[in-house]
Design a protein around this motif. Structure first.
Motif, PDB file in Angstrom:
ATOM      1  N   GLY A  17       2.322   9.975   3.073  1.00 32.74           N
ATOM      2  CA  GLY A  17       2.060   8.493   3.198  1.00 32.74           C
ATOM      3  C   GLY A  17       2.203   7.637   4.395  1.00 32.74           C
ATOM      4  N   ILE A  18       2.198   6.406   4.431  1.00 36.89           N
ATOM      5  CA  ILE A  18       2.392   5.541   5.807  1.00 36.89           C
ATOM      6  C   ILE A  18       3.757   6.003   6.316  1.00 36.89           C
ATOM      7  CG2 ILE A  18       2.598   3.417   6.686  1.00 36.89           C
ATOM      8  CD1 ILE A  18       0.574   2.421   4.516  1.00 36.89           C
ATOM      9  N   THR A  40       3.592  18.139   2.648  1.00 32.66           N
ATOM     10  CA  THR A  40       3.151  16.899   1.825  1.00 32.66           C
ATOM     11  C   THR A  40       2.436  17.542   0.396  1.00 32.66           C
ATOM     12  OG1 THR A  40       1.832  14.917   1.562  1.00 32.66           O
ATOM     13  CG2 THR A  40       0.967  16.509   3.033  1.00 32.66           C
ATOM     14  N   SER A  83       2.062  21.488   0.352  1.00 33.35           N
ATOM     15  CA  SER A  83       2.872  21.996  -1.147  1.00 33.35           C
ATOM     16  C   SER A  83       4.237  21.188  -1.244  1.00 33.35           C
ATOM     17  CB  SER A  83       3.232  23.408  -0.917  1.00 33.35           C
ATOM     18  OG  SER A  83       3.817  23.919  -2.112  1.00 33.35           O
ATOM     19  N   ILE A 129      -0.698   2.138 -12.100  1.00 35.08           N
ATOM     20  CA  ILE A 129      -1.498   2.358 -10.896  1.00 35.08           C
ATOM     21  C   ILE A 129      -0.743   2.572  -9.759  1.00 35.08           C
ATOM     22  CG2 ILE A 129      -3.470   1.389  -9.439  1.00 35.08           C
ATOM     23  CD1 ILE A 129      -4.285  -0.030 -12.166  1.00 35.08           C
ATOM     24  N   GLU A 159      -3.097  -8.768  -8.338  1.00 38.65           N
ATOM     25  CA  GLU A 159      -4.497  -8.329  -8.080  1.00 38.65           C
ATOM     26  C   GLU A 159      -5.432  -8.118  -9.053  1.00 38.65           C
ATOM     27  OE1 GLU A 159      -5.097  -6.821  -3.933  1.00 38.65           O
ATOM     28  OE2 GLU A 159      -3.155  -6.050  -4.069  1.00 38.65           O
ATOM     29  N   ARG A 208      -8.100  -7.108   5.441  1.00 38.54           N
ATOM     30  CA  ARG A 208      -7.212  -6.054   5.217  1.00 38.54           C
ATOM     31  C   ARG A 208      -7.827  -4.565   5.161  1.00 38.54           C
ATOM     32  NH1 ARG A 208      -3.386  -6.967   0.628  1.00 38.54           N
ATOM     33  NH2 ARG A 208      -5.410  -7.460  -0.114  1.00 38.54           N
ATOM     34  N   GLY A 238      -0.005  11.406  -5.349  1.00 30.29           N
ATOM     35  CA  GLY A 238      -0.581  10.950  -3.828  1.00 30.29           C
ATOM     36  C   GLY A 238      -0.055   9.947  -3.504  1.00 30.29           C
ATOM     37  N   LEU A 241      -1.070   3.377  -3.210  1.00 29.95           N
ATOM     38  CA  LEU A 241      -2.536   2.636  -2.726  1.00 29.95           C
ATOM     39  C   LEU A 241      -1.892   1.424  -1.944  1.00 29.95           C
ATOM     40  CD1 LEU A 241      -4.304   2.450  -6.107  1.00 29.95           C
ATOM     41  CD2 LEU A 241      -4.959   3.858  -3.887  1.00 29.95           C
ATOM     42  N   PHE A 324      14.991  16.179  -4.954  1.00 30.07           N
ATOM     43  CA  PHE A 324      16.006  16.448  -3.776  1.00 30.07           C
ATOM     44  C   PHE A 324      17.546  16.223  -4.435  1.00 30.07           C
ATOM     45  CE2 PHE A 324      12.192  13.915  -2.635  1.00 30.07           C
ATOM     46  CZ  PHE A 324      11.483  14.992  -1.742  1.00 30.07           C
ATOM     47  N   ARG A 372       9.564  -3.137  -1.305  1.00 29.74           N
ATOM     48  CA  ARG A 372       8.691  -1.812  -1.121  1.00 29.74           C
ATOM     49  C   ARG A 372       7.099  -2.266  -0.698  1.00 29.74           C
ATOM     50  NH1 ARG A 372      13.163  -0.138  -4.076  1.00 29.74           N
ATOM     51  NH2 ARG A 372      13.999   1.572  -2.870  1.00 29.74           N
ATOM     52  N   HIS A 408       5.429 -10.739   5.919  1.00 27.21           N
ATOM     53  CA  HIS A 408       4.624  -9.832   5.167  1.00 27.21           C
ATOM     54  C   HIS A 408       3.368 -10.789   4.919  1.00 27.21           C
ATOM     55  CE1 HIS A 408       2.698  -6.899   2.399  1.00 27.21           C
ATOM     56  NE2 HIS A 408       2.502  -7.666   1.624  1.00 27.21           N
TER      57      HIS A 408
HETATM   58  P1  FAD Z   1       3.840   6.945  -0.266  1.00 22.62           P
HETATM   59  O1  FAD Z   1       2.609   6.143   0.365  1.00 22.62           O
HETATM   60  O2  FAD Z   1       3.488   6.905  -2.013  1.00 22.62           O
HETATM   61  O3  FAD Z   1       3.527   8.103   0.096  1.00 22.62           O
HETATM   62  C1  FAD Z   1       4.505   9.349  -0.366  1.00 22.62           C
HETATM   63  C2  FAD Z   1       3.884  10.824  -0.065  1.00 22.62           C
HETATM   64  O4  FAD Z   1       4.674  11.624  -0.434  1.00 22.62           O
HETATM   65  C3  FAD Z   1       2.775  10.911  -0.583  1.00 22.62           C
HETATM   66  O5  FAD Z   1       1.954  11.872   0.475  1.00 22.62           O
HETATM   67  C4  FAD Z   1       2.903  12.187  -1.844  1.00 22.62           C
HETATM   68  O6  FAD Z   1       1.788  13.061  -1.800  1.00 22.62           O
HETATM   69  C5  FAD Z   1       4.276  12.796  -0.765  1.00 22.62           C
HETATM   70  N1  FAD Z   1       5.195  13.527  -1.915  1.00 22.62           N
HETATM   71  C6  FAD Z   1       5.643  12.740  -3.025  1.00 22.62           C
HETATM   72  N2  FAD Z   1       6.433  13.672  -3.518  1.00 22.62           N
HETATM   73  C7  FAD Z   1       6.725  14.907  -2.619  1.00 22.62           C
HETATM   74  C8  FAD Z   1       7.253  16.167  -2.938  1.00 22.62           C
HETATM   75  N3  FAD Z   1       8.176  16.403  -3.859  1.00 22.62           N
HETATM   76  N4  FAD Z   1       6.845  17.021  -1.813  1.00 22.62           N
HETATM   77  C9  FAD Z   1       6.046  16.734  -1.106  1.00 22.62           C
HETATM   78  N5  FAD Z   1       5.369  15.286  -0.828  1.00 22.62           N
HETATM   79  C10 FAD Z   1       5.660  14.661  -1.879  1.00 22.62           C
HETATM   80  N6  FAD Z   1       2.295  -2.968  -0.076  1.00 22.62           N
HETATM   81  C11 FAD Z   1       1.566  -4.026   0.613  1.00 22.62           C
HETATM   82  O7  FAD Z   1       2.416  -4.146   1.726  1.00 22.62           O
HETATM   83  N7  FAD Z   1       0.706  -4.680   0.181  1.00 22.62           N
HETATM   84  C12 FAD Z   1      -0.022  -4.710  -0.916  1.00 22.62           C
HETATM   85  O8  FAD Z   1      -0.856  -5.452  -1.123  1.00 22.62           O
HETATM   86  C13 FAD Z   1       0.111  -3.528  -1.688  1.00 22.62           C
HETATM   87  N8  FAD Z   1      -0.461  -3.151  -2.677  1.00 22.62           N
HETATM   88  C14 FAD Z   1      -0.437  -2.098  -3.460  1.00 22.62           C
HETATM   89  C15 FAD Z   1      -1.286  -1.775  -4.268  1.00 22.62           C
HETATM   90  C16 FAD Z   1      -0.950  -0.861  -5.347  1.00 22.62           C
HETATM   91  C17 FAD Z   1      -1.925  -0.385  -6.445  1.00 22.62           C
HETATM   92  C18 FAD Z   1       0.290   0.216  -5.091  1.00 22.62           C
HETATM   93  C19 FAD Z   1       0.295   1.260  -6.038  1.00 22.62           C
HETATM   94  C20 FAD Z   1       1.012  -0.378  -3.934  1.00 22.62           C
HETATM   95  C21 FAD Z   1       0.872  -1.337  -3.074  1.00 22.62           C
HETATM   96  N9  FAD Z   1       1.644  -1.805  -2.108  1.00 22.62           N
HETATM   97  C22 FAD Z   1       1.464  -2.772  -1.486  1.00 22.62           C
HETATM   98  C23 FAD Z   1       2.681  -0.601  -1.960  1.00 22.62           C
HETATM   99  C24 FAD Z   1       2.546   0.006  -0.633  1.00 22.62           C
HETATM  100  O9  FAD Z   1       1.247   0.947  -0.946  1.00 22.62           O
HETATM  101  C25 FAD Z   1       3.887   1.245  -0.610  1.00 22.62           C
HETATM  102  O10 FAD Z   1       5.001   0.381  -0.363  1.00 22.62           O
HETATM  103  C26 FAD Z   1       3.578   2.115   0.612  1.00 22.62           C
HETATM  104  O11 FAD Z   1       2.463   2.856   0.561  1.00 22.62           O
HETATM  105  C27 FAD Z   1       4.762   3.124   0.509  1.00 22.62           C
HETATM  106  O12 FAD Z   1       4.497   3.979   1.472  1.00 22.62           O
HETATM  107  P2  FAD Z   1       5.552   5.570   1.473  1.00 22.62           P
HETATM  108  O13 FAD Z   1       4.940   6.413   2.776  1.00 22.62           O
HETATM  109  O14 FAD Z   1       6.885   5.217   1.408  1.00 22.62           O
HETATM  110  O15 FAD Z   1       5.041   6.232   0.234  1.00 22.62           O
END
Ligand code: FAD
Length: 498
Positions: A17-18, A40, A83, A129, A159, A208, A238, A241, A324, A372, A408
């Motif tokens: 993810g990000i 991943t 994986s 979602i 939204e 955006r 995944g 979003l 973990f 978050r 934000h």
């Molecule tokens: P994620 O993007 O969830 O990435 C996690 C990654 O870890 C994924 O690639 C997954 O496949 C991987 N993973 C998980 N478990 C394992 C494992 N056991 N082994 C290996 N890999 C694993 N934020 C905003 O700022 N503005 C918004 O308008 C906004 N709208 C949103 C709308 C929706 C519908 C959603 C769901 C979220 C929204 N968010 C928004 C929140 C934002 O998307 C999250 O805060 C951000 O993407 C978190 O990033 P992350 O990298 O921590 O996690």
């Protein structure tokens, strides 16, 4: 006992993810010769593109969902392991993957995100979602729906209720006003008329990011992502979003209506049940012609009950920590996140965490708090990498400036929204005053003052005030002499404080 290692790396990052991808990129920036593995669960990663620092703390960037080879092409020394991690042996400094791999690390960063909190598990009528797959599943269910109930008051609920057409929407919120996570009742009042009006035909220019999957011959929005892998009774998600997740998917129900939203305030879910389980007392609160005609019913704590086709659980996320924890001694925060200190380090040696999976447990600046959001996922991923690299580079790192002030930028109901500092007077008790300027249908500006100093702001609409207000919040200038003039629309405030 950990199995035999296939390979050891200097740095291992879990999650595409990000947070995870930014962490990988920054590791290579800090240590170009680094030996890095990204583990991943799916074939796609989230790439941050077109990053723009709007002001000192406000940032804007695009996010694209891409095949992981794009990252490998950029960093040939990167190893991507597709994986899911199923176990971590922190004492042994190794991780085990679903497909049987065991990988050693010197330093590890967990960026596994979160998954939606569900009102009830394993009910086919309740959806959350979170990722591309779940958004598409919702879209499919919505296309046959006459009525849905959305439960929750955060960004996703906001939204959804605005975007869904062709279907009646009952929106159950536990607060006195909508959008409570992001703003106060005044801002909610400003936004509510947008729900009653028809959606503009031409969507406003979308500044955006959109989530896209690159396909040969072009970029296709929202093609199926294969990020979901079932294992051990839970679905490995995944990446989450983010803003504009609904762009490119049609959120239309089975009816002809454009938009029909009714809000049920200050209530929570009492019960979700089948027509047969509906209590006679709840039946009385239903319209007579709807008894028994819906596949699922929801009873709220305000005494009302509704039949509907789908219930959307938009009540937040739970940090994805479960693979973990066994065998390790992570300190967890109240919200279930991995506690991290001001170097993004968890309570396990050499294990860092960033993004939705972690909870910031350092003594935060009075103007910052964790939410978050994807901006914070990027910032934490980047800062975690700098902390991880610091050991190799033998240099000290100080807490990044981005954690000084919460900021934000987003869009709700087609309005630009900028939130700064303690925008909702969080943690201030009664020790604050508010200044508000509102022009119906155009802008809503709220300033939070404490001891005469600006500590937060909500800016809705094209106010152009973000940079000036950010400066006023950061420099903590005493604004008492200006009083309400601060929001006088006839004063060019930018010029004034220049
Ligand atoms: P994620 O993007 O969830 O990435 C996690 C990654 O870890 C994924 O690639 C997954 O496949 C991987 N993973 C998980 N478990 C394992 C494992 N056991 N082994 C290996 N890999 C694993 N934020 C905003 O700022 N503005 C918004 O308008 C906004 N709208 C949103 C709308 C929706 C519908 C959603 C769901 C979220 C929204 N968010 C928004 C929140 C934002 O998307 C999250 O805060 C951000 O993407 C978190 O990033 P992350 O990298 O921590 O996690």
């Amino acid at each position: 006992m950990a199995a035999k290692r296939e390979k050891s790396f200097q740095f291992v990052v879990i999650g595409g993810g990000i947070a995870g991808v930014t962490c990988v990129e920054e590791l290579f920036t800090q240590v170009p010769s680094a030996d890095v593995a990204l583990v991943t669960a799916g074939p796609h990663i989230k790439a941050v593109t077109n990053f723009r620092q709007v002001s000192r703390t406000v940032e804007e960037f695009d996010v694209e969902e891409r095949p992981s080879r794009v990252l490998q092409e950029k960093f040939p020394a990167l190893t991507v392991i597709h994986s899911a991690v199923k176990a971590l042996h922190a004492r042994d400094h190794s991780v085990e993957t679903e497909d049987g791999g065991v990988f050693g690390y010197e330093k590890l960063c967990i960026c596994s995100g979160g998954r939606p909190k569900l009102l009830i598990q394993d009910n086919p009528y309740v959806v959350g979602i979170r990722d591309t797959d779940s958004a598409q599943e919702f879209q499919k269910r919505l296309s046959k729906a006459r009525r849905i109930v959305v439960v929750g008051n955060g960004g996703i609920a906001l939204e959804l209720v605005y975007e869904v057409e062709g279907c009646e929407v009952i929106w159950a919120v536990k607060d006195k006003a909508v959008g409570n996570t992001f703003f106060d009742a005044g801002a909610a009042q400003f936004l509510i008329p947008s729900l009653e009006a028809a959606k503009p035909q031409e969507a406003a220019l979308c500044k955006r990011p959109r989530y896209t999957t690159e396909e040969p011959g072009g970029v296709q929005t929202f093609t199926a992502d294969r990020n979901s892998h079932k294992h051990g009774g839970w679905t490995n998600p995944g990446s989450a979003l983010g803003p504009d997740w609904h762009q490119g998917i049609v959120l239309r129900g089975a009816e002809q209506v454009t938009r029909r939203v009714s809000v049920e305030y200050q209530c929570e879910v009492e019960k979700i049940c089948t027509p047969e389980e509906l209590l006679p007392s709840a039946e009385q609160t239903l319209k007579p012609d709807t008894v028994g005609s819906w596949p699922v019913y929801i009873q709220l704590t305000n005494g009302k009950a509704f039949g509907c086709d789908v219930i959307v659980s938009a009540i937040g996320v739970v940090p994805n920590t479960h693979p973990f924890l066994p065998g390790n001694s992570f300190a967890l925060a109240e919200d279930g996140g991995l506690q991290v200190n001001d170097h993004m380090l968890t309570s396990e040696p050499d294990v860092y965490a960033a993004g939705d999976v972690c909870t910031a447990c350092w003594e935060a600046s009075p103007l910052w708090h964790q939410m978050r959001l994807w901006t914070q996922a990027r910032q934490m991923g980047c800062y975690a990498a700098r902390c991880m690299a610091a050991g190799v580079l033998s240099k000290a790192v100080e807490l990044d400036f981005c954690f000084e002030l919460f900021s934000h930028q987003t869009r709700f109901f087609n309005y630009k929204v900028v939130l700064l500092g303690k925008f909702n007077a969080q943690g201030l008790g009664s020790d604050h005053e508010l200044l508000v300027r509102c022009t119906k249908g155009r802008e809503y500006v709220k300033v939070v003052l404490s001891g005469g100093r600006m500590v937060g702001a909500v800016l809705i609409g094209e106010t152009d005030l973000e940079e000036t207000f950010e400066n006023l919040i950061l420099n903590q200038m005493d604004l008492t002499p200006y009083g309400e003039e601060l929001l006088n629309p006839n004063i060019d405030i930018e010029d004034y404080f220049d």
